[in-house]
Structures are given as structure tokens and as C-alpha cells.
Design an enzyme around this catalytic site. Structure first.
Site, mmCIF file in Angstrom:
data_model
loop_
_atom_site.group_PDB
_atom_site.id
_atom_site.type_symbol
_atom_site.label_atom_id
_atom_site.label_comp_id
_atom_site.label_asym_id
_atom_site.label_seq_id
_atom_site.Cartn_x
_atom_site.Cartn_y
_atom_site.Cartn_z
ATOM 1 N N GLY A 47 28.411 48.208 15.836
ATOM 2 C CA GLY A 47 29.526 48.047 16.756
ATOM 3 C C GLY A 47 29.022 47.670 18.131
ATOM 4 N N PRO A 89 28.059 47.843 22.243
ATOM 5 C CA PRO A 89 27.263 48.848 22.969
ATOM 6 C C PRO A 89 28.150 49.918 23.609
ATOM 7 C CG PRO A 89 26.656 46.596 23.618
ATOM 8 C CD PRO A 89 27.905 46.486 22.815
ATOM 9 N N GLY A 90 27.596 51.126 23.704
ATOM 10 C CA GLY A 90 28.260 52.191 24.447
ATOM 11 C C GLY A 90 29.315 52.962 23.696
ATOM 12 N N VAL A 91 29.408 52.788 22.362
ATOM 13 C CA VAL A 91 30.446 53.505 21.624
ATOM 14 C C VAL A 91 29.919 54.802 21.007
ATOM 15 C CG1 VAL A 91 31.789 51.438 21.141
ATOM 16 C CG2 VAL A 91 29.987 52.121 19.553
ATOM 17 N N GLY A 92 28.649 55.149 21.235
ATOM 18 C CA GLY A 92 28.129 56.442 20.787
ATOM 19 C C GLY A 92 27.405 56.413 19.463
ATOM 20 N N LYS A 93 26.863 55.254 19.081
ATOM 21 C CA LYS A 93 26.164 55.175 17.785
ATOM 22 C C LYS A 93 24.904 56.035 17.789
ATOM 23 C CE LYS A 93 25.664 50.724 18.050
ATOM 24 N NZ LYS A 93 26.325 50.512 19.342
ATOM 25 N N SER A 104 40.603 32.789 14.758
ATOM 26 C CA SER A 104 41.789 33.650 14.888
ATOM 27 C C SER A 104 42.880 33.068 15.776
ATOM 28 C CB SER A 104 41.370 35.030 15.429
ATOM 29 O OG SER A 104 40.854 34.908 16.740
ATOM 30 N N LYS A 157 42.044 44.004 19.863
ATOM 31 C CA LYS A 157 43.077 43.067 20.297
ATOM 32 C C LYS A 157 44.368 43.793 20.668
ATOM 33 C CE LYS A 157 41.185 39.262 17.552
ATOM 34 N NZ LYS A 157 41.373 38.369 16.393
#
Length: 810
Positions: free
Chosen positions: A393, A395-399, A716, A759
Site C-alpha cells: 500500500g 507510504p505511511g499507512v502503518g505497514k 478509469s 476515490k
């Protein structure tokens, strides 16, 4: 010393001192008589007794002690001494022959007179012989009781006076002989004194022939030389060869001596060190015994124990001073520090594990469920190979931080390996111990630090691994991350198999397209999308703000944030899918609050949007608001970026022309193809859409996507392009506050797209109320909490006609 200082010639009555020199403590130097003429001129009888010499050659003019031990020789010496006659001294060809025959002896020898006979304690005799003249044996007359032979005297011919060659030869012989005497430790230094002071050329030659360490064959060759000139030539040749041998021997001995001296020094120092260590109780032997005691308590496979004992015995035979000793000790220490069969007990309280995961991270439900499923199977079955998870995912989402939370929930140790920029496969598999500075791979090092064989290990940034001339690290990871292979993982340093099946590996990545397909196939891919606004607010209130209060020494009642203040930070100062930049802005506000507290300034404990703007300055990002309502040819689309979702506007207009299509706005190839497909679909369905055919022949169509500096790509925007083109050709205006996303085909079918969560966040932030999506995206909306999509109306479509019916006004 000058040549005038002559050596005194030993006379017959001076040899009484020889017994003292023959006591075994001295090396006797054969002496020569003075003058180029024989000191004593005698007539050599035609038939004389022959004394066979084992390993000595007597030269004319030399006085030499000869040891006599054979019965036949003893009888000869006593008989000649009693009669006062002359004997012949002849060298036998092979010294090992105990009873030589005439064929075993050389033909040329020296006539000599016995000066003195000395009785030795062992029954042998030492005979002092004075060489008189060179002789040649014509034939042997008798062999019993000793040899007698008919001989011919061979007078050494002297060169003519002032013979330059002969004088040069004598000087060269003297110089080389002195060099050999000085360099050879076995020749008494008194010999140099003699060489310097012998005036006689004949005496010089015969002295050197008698005293230098030459082989019997060389001495015999010198004796047989016809005349002094020939003898001096041959002697110089032999001396130069001997000089080279002596120099080489000394050089080798010096090297050996230096090496021995160094070894003795090292040995002495090592012995001193051992003595000191023994006094302190820290000797090398004690260290080895301690290691053996630790090994006896280790829980490891039998193969490892056998290898350890074998290597330990090798260390015991090594000198601690050698470099290999420390290498072996480091290897053995690693084997002892590795946990092998030692594991921690998993926390099988599923409710407690869920609470731990929820406490540390907000959201991420799919990851949490996968961990809880793993724990549930372990609880029921008792054993299970650990899964290989890959969290991908933005960056910065806590992986990465999720790994610590998983380890805490399982009750396991935690380790982290950063793979970003890794380009050497030896970093994974380790180096062979034959290399200087060899180390185990990062996998083994991390397990050693963790102290258990079932830790949770984060493989951070697995998509950033690079290939170089040192190998492909991603290929080495195939063995690590394959549950069927990692039970026998082979590290080059420990050179044994290690079981990694109990390790829970969690890989993280931003772009899974950069991961090798074979490696991606071995992992469970779990997507961690960007957070919605509501999720970010919850994360900030429950995790980030308490963390910043603790980091800056602020009490709970000294700083609180309203949800509106956090929302303002998110919308006006960040553009990201994660919360990293949000955390930095919260830290900046916390530092400002800490300064206010330290300076005892007045402040309100609650942080409001006004205070946020005062501390952080003017907003860095403009609020994305819908602003194209009621326009023709301008449609709102939805886009996904690495930092989250965004809205974009697609504009189109007609100009007089011949049916051309131009695209602007820094579009990628896929988006250009989508625009072409949309235009061709509109042209093929112009009758249904109410568009005259000559409109395409008389006008050019220009499509533009604003913010041209930003690259844009992807399929898209297909239905958005169709809507914009139809609106432009028909003049129908677009409905207010409506946005759409979906791929289109030439048949007019609407296909699903990804990044729906991001989105939706962008649409809600921009004030959009209606969203058009593919029917196949309905499942993505059902996975989002109802609270997060409140106020949005979703329209699911299958064809372009349905899109136009919803998006365009009548």
C-alpha cells in the site's frame, strides 16, 4: 696485518702441543711449511708403503693429523715409524669400503713422513703427517701385511716469474678464501690470519686446498692438477662456487633464524599471557570449557552438536595467537547464541490478541483477521507453518509498525530487516567462512538477536531490492519465503540447515509491480489502502496525539484537539494516503504547546482550527471543491494517486476542422487509448445519441485534463471521457455535484476499476453527492463502513447509455 709479519712454521719438535688440540674441543688447521721450494728435499724411494685414506687428501708441504683405525693401516704406520721411512698417502674412491683393493684407490697421492704418533683411548692412532711430494702409483707390489707400490714422483711445476695470470689468481684465491672464512661459521677465524700472512704462492694454494670445506672429489681433482697454475685455476673455480653456496646458506639460515626468533617471541608472550589469564581465571582453556558446558545445555539438533564438538576440538589444537583461532571462536559463539529449537509460547487467548491489535492500529481489518485465523488454527491443531504475508500500500499507512503489533499480540519476539537498496545475495545467505570478515546473513543475525526460532520478522521494502553483479537478493529470498523450502534454509556462514518454518515473515511493499513474480507468488498479498478522513481523525485522536503528548512531556489536560482541528490539518496541510505527514504537523503543534508551557504563557488547552492555522501558517493545499456545475463538456472524474484519491476535470471543445482528435494535459498512453476508444464509440453510436454525422467531418475535437504538469494515466477515466464528448457534441449540460469513474470498451460496456476507497474520500472531500460506478464495484462499497459514506449516493451502471442518462441533463 702486513705481509712482513710472517707465520712461524711449525717444526717437527713443535708438534708436542697437538695432543691438546686433538681433545675434541678444537678444529685442527692443517699447516704448511714455508717457501715455494720444499722445506726438506728428499729422494722418494721407488717402492714405498701405501696408506689408504678414507676421507682426507694430503697436499705437499702440509702437516696434517690423520686418524688411523684399520689393522692394516696401524701395522703400516708402526712399521714406517720404526724404520723412519716414507709412506704414500692415497685417497680411496669410496669411503664406505672397509677393506679396499688397489682398484678402489686413486692413482695420485702424496709422499709423506711421519712426524708423530698419538695413541688414542679407543685404540686408534692419530698420525701427524708431513706432505713431501706428489706421487703417482705405477703398480701395487704387495697387499699384505699392508699395501706397497711402485711410485713416480710428480714435481709441481712453478709458473715463470712475473706471470701476471698466476699473480692475479693468487690474489683472487686469497680474497675469495677470506670471504668464505668470514661467512662460514664452521671454519676457525684464525685461518683468515694464516691466509693473510702466507707469502709462499705454493703454500697459499696448498693451505687453502687443505683447510676449506671442499669435497674429497674436489680435493683429489686439485691434487691431480698438472702444476700450480692449473691447480690455482681449478681452485678459484671451486672457491667461487663454494662462496655462492655459503652466501645462500647464510641467507637461508638468517631467514629461518628470524622466523624462529619471531615464533619464540610469540610463544614467550603467549605463555606469559596464558599465565596471567590462568591467575585471573580467564585462560583460553577455561573459555573452551565454558563453551563446552554451554553446548551441553543447548537444545539443538544432533547434527549441530556433532559439528560444534568437531570444530571445538579443532580450536583446542590451535595456537591462540594465529588468526584462524579468533575466526573459529566467533563461529562457535554464533552456534551457541542461535536459538535452534528454542521457541516462545504463543498467546492463544484470541480475545486478548484482538484487543492488542485493535489497540495498536485503527482499521486494517483484513490483516487482523488473517492473524486471528492463524492463531485459531494453532489453538485447534497445536502446530502450523507460519504464513508468509505481504502488506502493500502507499507510504505511511502503518505497514511496518503493524509487525510490532502482531508480535505483541502473538507474544513473540520481533525483528526487522530493511531490504531497501539491498543488492548482494550474501546479505541474505551469508558469506562463506573462507572470506576475511565473513558474517552470517541478515536472517540468521536477526534470529540470533531475537533469541527464539519463532519470531515475527518484518521484511521492510521488499519491492526496493535491486539486482547487481553480486547476485539477485530476491532469488535468495525465494528459499526464505517458501514454506515448503525454508524448513532447511542453508546459510553459507554456519554451513548447516536452519528451520525457518516457525518464523512469521511479514513483507511490506509500496509497488507490487517491482516484486519478482516468483517471489510474489509465494506470499499472501494483503492490500492496505489509504485511510479515509474519518479513519485519520480516529487514528490521530487515539494514537498520534497521545504519542506526541508523551514525546513532548505534555499532560493530557494541557493539550487536546477538536475533531475540526484535526480535520483542518488533514485537508489543508496534508495530501497523503497515510498519516505520516499528519504526525509531523501534530509534532509541530506539540512543540509550540511545550514552549508555551515552559515560558508560562497563557494558552487554551483545546487546539482549534484557528490555532492550527496560527501555528502551521497558511494552508498549503487548496480545498478541493466542486466548481463546474451546469457546464457543457466539463465532467468531474476520480483518480487514484500514491498519496490517496483526487478529483480531476475533463474538458472538451469543438473547433472547425476535418474530424481530428487532439489530447493535452500530460496524458499517458493508456489514457490516450481510453480517449480514442471513447471518441470512436461516440462516432459509432451518433444516431442513438442525436448527433449529426457531418459534425465529425467539419469539426476537430480537443480534450484537455487540467494541471498539465502532473502526469496522468490509467483506464478509469473512460466513462468520464465519453460523458464529456457527448456533452460537447450535443450541448447537454452535466448534472450538478456528480462524479464518475470506470473503464469503457468499444461495445459501450462499463468495466470496474481499483482504488475505490481513495476515490470516495476525494469525492466526499470535494463536496460531491452522487457517484457513478461500475456494477462490479458494488462489492468494494459494501466493505466500507456506512459512517464513512454517509451523504453519498452511489449509482451502479453496466453501459455507457446508463452513464449518460444519469450524468447529462435533458
Amino acid at each position: 696485518m702486513s705481509k712482513k709479519e710472517k707465520i712461524e712454521t711449525i717444526k717437527v719438535d713443535d708438534v708436542n702441543m697437538l695432543p691438546d688440540l686433538l681433545d675434541g674441543r678444537h678444529r685442527v688447521i692443517p699447516i704448511v711449511t714455508g717457501g715455494d721450494e720444499v722445506v726438506e728435499h728428499v729422494d722418494i724411494p721407488e717402492i714405498i708403503p701405501i696408506l689408504t685414506l678414507r676421507s682426507s687428501v694430503l697436499f705437499p708441504g702440509a702437516i696434517t693429523p690423520i686418524t688411523v683405525g684399520r689393522d692394516k693401516s696401524i701395522n703400516l704406520v708402526r712399521d714406517v715409524n720404526q724404520k723412519g721411512g716414507i709412506l704414500g698417502a692415497v685417497l680411496q674412491r669410496e669411503s664406505e669400503v672397509e677393506d679396499p683393493t688397489p682398484e678402489d684407490m686413486y692413482k695420485v697421492g702424496t709422499a709423506a713422513r711421519i712426524i708423530k704418533i698419538l695413541e688414542m683411548p679407543n685404540g686408534n692412532l692419530t698420525v701427524i703427517l708431513n706432505g713431501l711430494e706428489k706421487i703417482e702409483v705405477e703398480e701395487y707390489v704387495s697387499t699384505e701385511p699392508f699395501f706397497t707400490a711402485r711410485v713416480t714422483a710428480l714435481r709441481d711445476s712453478n709458473p715463470e716469474n712475473n706471470n701476471v695470470e698466476f699473480e692475479a689468481l693468487i690474489d683472487s684465491i686469497r680474497d675469495v678464501a677470506l670471504s668464505i672464512i668470514n661467512d662460514s661459521p664452521s671454519i676457525p677465524k684464525e685461518a683468515a690470519f694464516a691466509v693473510k700472512n702466507i707469502d709462499s704462492n705454493r703454500g697459499m694454494i696448498n693451505f687453502v686446498c687443505s683447510n676449506l670445506e671442499l669435497s674429497d672429489e674436489d680435493r683429489q681433482t686439485l691434487l691431480e692438477a698438472p702444476g700450480l697454475l692449473a691447480r690455482s685455476r681449478k681452485l678459484l673455480e671451486i672457491l667461487i662456487r663454494e662462496q655462492q653456496l655459503v652466501e645462500l646458506k647464510n641467507e637461508l639460515q638468517e631467514k629461518v633464524k628470524q622466523e624462529i626468533d619471531k615464533q619464540q617471541r610469540d610463544y614467550y608472550l603467549q605463555q606469559q599471557m596464558r599465565t596471567i589469564q590462568d591467575e585471573l581465571g580467564e585462560g583460553a582453556d577455561d573459555e573452551i570449557e565454558k563453551m563446552r558446558e554451554q553446548a551441553a545445555k543447548k537444545n539443538w539438533p544432533k547434527e549441530v552438536g556433532d559439528t560444534f564438538e568437531k570444530e571445538l576440538q579443532k580450536v583446542e589444537r590451535l595456537n591462540p595467537a594465529v588468526a584462524e583461532y579468533s575466526v573459529q571462536m566467533t563461529y562457535l559463539q554464533l552456534l551457541l547464541e542461535l536459538p535452534w529449537n528454542d521457541v516462545t509460547e504463543d498467546n492463544l487467548d484470541l480475545k486478548c490478541a484482538r484487543e492488542q491489535l485493535d489497540h495498536d492500529h485503527f482499521g486494517l481489518e483484513e490483516v487482523k483477521e488473517r492473524i486471528l485465523e492463524h492463531l485459531a488454527v494453532i489453538k485447534l491443531k497445536g502446530d502450523l507453518k507460519s504464513p508468509i504475508l505481504c502488506l502493500y500500500g502507499p507510504p505511511g499507512v502503518g505497514k511496518t509498525s503493524l509487525g510490532k503489533s502482531v508480535a505483541a499480540a502473538l507474544g513473540r519476539k520481533f525483528g526487522r530487516i530493511s531490504l531497501g537498496g539491498l543488492h548482494d545475495e550474501s546479505e541474505i545467505r551469508g558469506h562463506r567462512r573462507t572470506y576475511i570478515g565473513a558474517m552470517p546473513g541478515r536472517i540468521i543475525q536477526t534470529i540470533r538477536r531475537c533469541g527464539s526460532s519463532n519470531p515475527v520478522i518484518i521484511l521492510d521494502e521488499v519491492d526496493k531490492v535491486t539486482v547487481s553483479t553480486h547476485g539477485d537478493p530476491s532469488s535468495a529470498l525465494l528459499e526464505v519465503l517458501d514454506p515448503e523450502q525454508n524448513t532447511t534454509f542453508h546459510d553459507n556462514y554456519i554451513d548447516m540447515e536452519y528451520d525457518l518454518s516457525k518464523v512469521l515473515f511479514i513483507a511490506t511493499a509500496n509497488n507490487i509491480g517491482n516484486i519478482a513474480p516468483a517471489l510474489r507468488d509465494r506470499m499472501e498479498m494483503i492490500n492496505i489502502p489509504g485511510y479515509l478522513l474519518e479513519e485519520k481523525i480516529q487514528i490521530a485522536q487515539k494514537h498520534l496525539i497521545p504519542k506526541q503528548r508523551e514525546a513532548h512531556g505534555i499532560k493530557d489536560d494541557q493539550m487536546t484537539f477538536t475533531n475540526e482541528a484535526v480535520e483542518k490539518i488533514i485537508w489543508d496541510y496534508t495530501r497523503e494516503a497515510g498519516v505520516r505527514l499528519l504526525d509531523k504537523n501534530l509534532a509541530k503543534i506539540s512543540r509550540n504547546r511545550a514552549k508555551q508551557i515552559a515560558f508560562e504563557e497563557e494558552y487554551a488547552s483545546e487546539v482549534t482550527p484557528v490555532q492550527v492555522e496560527k501555528v502551521l501558517g497558511m494552508p498549503k493545499f487548496l480545498e478541493e471543491q466542486y466548481e463546474v456545475g451546469g457546464m457543457t463538456g466539463v465532467v468531474t472524474g476520480l483518480a487514484w494517486t500514491e498519496v490517496g484519491g483526487d478529483i480531476l476535470y475533463i474538458e472538451s471543445c469543438l473547433t472547425p476542422g476535418k474530424g481530428g482528435l487532439s489530447l493535452t494535459g500530460n496524458l499517458g498512453n493508456v489514457m490516450k487509448e481510453s480517449a480514442t476508444i471513447a471518441y470512436e464509440w461516440v462516432k459509432s453510436n451518433h444516431r442513438k445519441l442525436g448527433i449529426k454525422a457531418d459534425m465529425f467531418e467539419k469539426h476537430d475535437l480537443n480534450i484537455h485534463v487540467p494541471e498539465g504538469a502532473i502526469p496522468k494515466d490509467g483506464p478509469s477515466a473512460g466513462i468520464t471521457l465519453v460523458t464529456s464528448i457527448v456533452s460537447t457534441f450535443t450541448g447537454r449540460k452535466v448534472q450538478d455535484r456528480i462524479a464518475m469513474t470506470g473503464e469503457t470498451t468499444l461495445r459501450g460496456r462499463v468495466m470496474p476499476v481499483g482504488g475505490v476507497r481513495e476515490k470516495i474520500l476525494a469525492a466526499k472531500r470535494a463536496g460531491i453527492t452522487d457517484l457513478i460506478l461500475s456494477e462490479e464495484n458494488r462489492k468494494d462499497i459494501s466493505e466500507i463502513k456506512a459512517d464513512y459514506i454517509a451523504g453519498l449516493k452511489f449509482h451502479y451502471v453496466r453501459t455507457n447509455e446508463e452513464v449518460l442518462e444519469l450524468a447529462l441533463k435533458k
